[in-house]
Design a protein around this motif. Structure first.
Motif, short mmCIF file in Angstrom:
data_model
loop_
_atom_site.label_atom_id
_atom_site.label_comp_id
_atom_site.label_asym_id
_atom_site.label_seq_id
_atom_site.Cartn_x
_atom_site.Cartn_y
_atom_site.Cartn_z
N LYS A 287 -6.14 11.43 -1.94
CA LYS A 287 -4.74 10.58 -2.50
C LYS A 287 -4.05 11.42 -3.37
CE LYS A 287 -6.74 6.02 -1.81
NZ LYS A 287 -7.27 4.69 -2.48
N ARG B 18 1.07 -1.89 -11.13
CA ARG B 18 1.72 -1.66 -9.83
C ARG B 18 3.17 -1.20 -10.09
NH1 ARG B 18 0.96 -1.56 -5.04
NH2 ARG B 18 -1.27 -2.61 -5.15
N HIS C 33 -0.83 3.83 -8.22
CA HIS C 33 -1.69 2.57 -8.37
C HIS C 33 -2.65 2.54 -7.08
CE1 HIS C 33 -2.49 -1.16 -10.04
NE2 HIS C 33 -2.18 -1.77 -8.97
N GLU C 34 -3.43 3.52 -7.37
CA GLU C 34 -4.82 3.36 -6.25
C GLU C 34 -5.72 4.17 -6.89
OE1 GLU C 34 -5.00 2.54 -3.01
OE2 GLU C 34 -2.75 2.38 -2.75
N TYR C 35 -7.04 3.30 -6.57
CA TYR C 35 -8.52 3.74 -7.35
C TYR C 35 -8.83 5.08 -6.94
CZ TYR C 35 -9.01 -0.83 -9.51
OH TYR C 35 -8.91 -1.84 -10.32
N MET D 279 0.83 -1.13 0.17
CA MET D 279 -0.05 0.05 0.01
C MET D 279 0.92 1.23 0.08
SD MET D 279 -3.23 -0.60 -0.09
CE MET D 279 -3.93 0.94 0.71
N GLN E 41 3.87 2.32 -11.20
CA GLN E 41 3.78 3.58 -10.24
C GLN E 41 4.99 4.31 -9.59
OE1 GLN E 41 1.22 3.35 -6.41
NE2 GLN E 41 2.99 3.03 -5.40
#
Length: 328
Positions: free
Chosen positions: A113, A156, A218-220, A1, A159
């Motif tokens: 974010k 990923r 690499h997060e929504y 994460m 990123q």
């Protein structure tokens, strides 16, 4: 994460959410609600309405009468997609700009974010992340979401700060909304009307080419909702389709040598689509010229797609005399 630093301080930058809309009052309320539900507080929602009637105007007046963060304007006459977005950029007061379309949504922590990345990278100018894919009701398809982002090279291992910021736009890794960028840069680039339905691709490419630093997370952060009223449907398959304009734009770009491989990647995707469009529109000579000029897009003859397109082009040639007789 990915670990996000706290972005809720007195000095937090203001984020302007730019929201163009046109004839979709049944969807825009959900989009606005997702903006208002953000965990990040210092924001404004700037809405430009190109609708042909007053339903959206009435909905916003009735649903958000005491919401100071919403700045709504109805465009009379309508401005069209590109000029509507450009006008939103000009009206934005914030330090950062984020674009979201009226049928899409933001995740609750999406803005937090993205804006947090500037604390880690003070020279950052552009940031973007992953999109969920949802149906017209807003129900997320998680497997389709993974496929969507993978198809656009959002994985990923990608990123971080992009080694070649301009490559990000050229290879269409950069999304058409849900991104965030410094307002000064966004306003300088602007949305250009002359590129028609591919104005979002042109903007994203020019934005990334001009940026010193671009970060992919690499997060929504947003939800891309597939609807029957997609803005590109009206021209799809015609010679003014977004892909045709995008191809011409990429071909004409002046790029440094280190980005020529990225141009080739972009043309590898675009050229076969354009050949197919010209074949379907009975312009076989143009289609053949593009096919032969971009044989690398067909693995230099080892792709069956080439022979299928050559068949389409030959059929277009055969049908041309008949069409001319009908015209005469």
């Amino acid at each position: 994460m990915f670990t996000f630093p706290s972005s809720q301080s007195h000095s937090s930058p203001q984020v302007s959410i730019c929201l163009p809309t046109c004839n979709r009052p049944e969807l825009i309320a959900e989009c606005i609600d997702s903006c208002l539900a953000q965990t990040y507080g210092n924001l404004e929602i700037v809405i430009g309405d190109d609708s042909k009637d007053e339903r959206t105007q009435q909905l916003i007046a009735q649903r958000y009468p005491n919401e100071p963060r919403i700045r709504y304007a109805m465009n009379q006459p309508p401005l069209g997609q590109a000029r509507n977005v450009a006008s939103l950029f000009e009206r934005a007061h914030g330090d950062k700009i984020l674009l979201i379309h009226d049928d899409d949504l933001l995740t609750t922590d999406g803005i937090e974010k993205l804006v947090s990345l500037w604390k880690l990278h003070p020279q950052l100018e552009v940031a973007f992340a992953d999109q969920y894919e949802a149906d017209h009701t807003g129900a997320v398809d998680f497997e389709a979401s993974t496929r969507l982002n993978t198809a656009f090279r959002r994985t990923r291992d990608a990123q971080g700060l992009q080694p070649l910021p301009g490559r990000t736009g050229l290879i269409q890794m950069f999304p058409n909304n849900g991104w965030m960028a410094n307002a000064e840069l966004v306003k300088r680039i602007g949305y250009k009307e002359q590129y028609g339905m591919c104005c979002d691709f042109v903007f994203g490419t020019e934005l990334c080419l001009a940026a010193r630093e671009v970060f992919y997370l690499h997060e929504y952060v947003s939800v891309y909702r597939k609807t029957a009223a997609s803005i590109s449907q009206s021209t799809r398959g015609t010679t003014v389709a977004a892909t045709v304009n995008a191809y011409a734009f990429v071909k004409a770009l002046k790029l440094p040598s280190q980005l020529e491989p990225s141009r080739k990647l972009a043309l590898r995707r675009l050229a076969p689509i354009v050949v197919s469009v010209y074949a379907k529109n009975r312009e076989p000579l143009l289609g053949l010229k593009i096919a032969l000029t971009h044989l690398f897009a067909y693995d230099y003859g080892f792709s069956m797609r080439l022979y299928y397109h050559l068949l389409m082009l030959s059929r277009a040639v055969v049908s041309m005399p008949q069409r001319f007789r009908q015209v005469g």
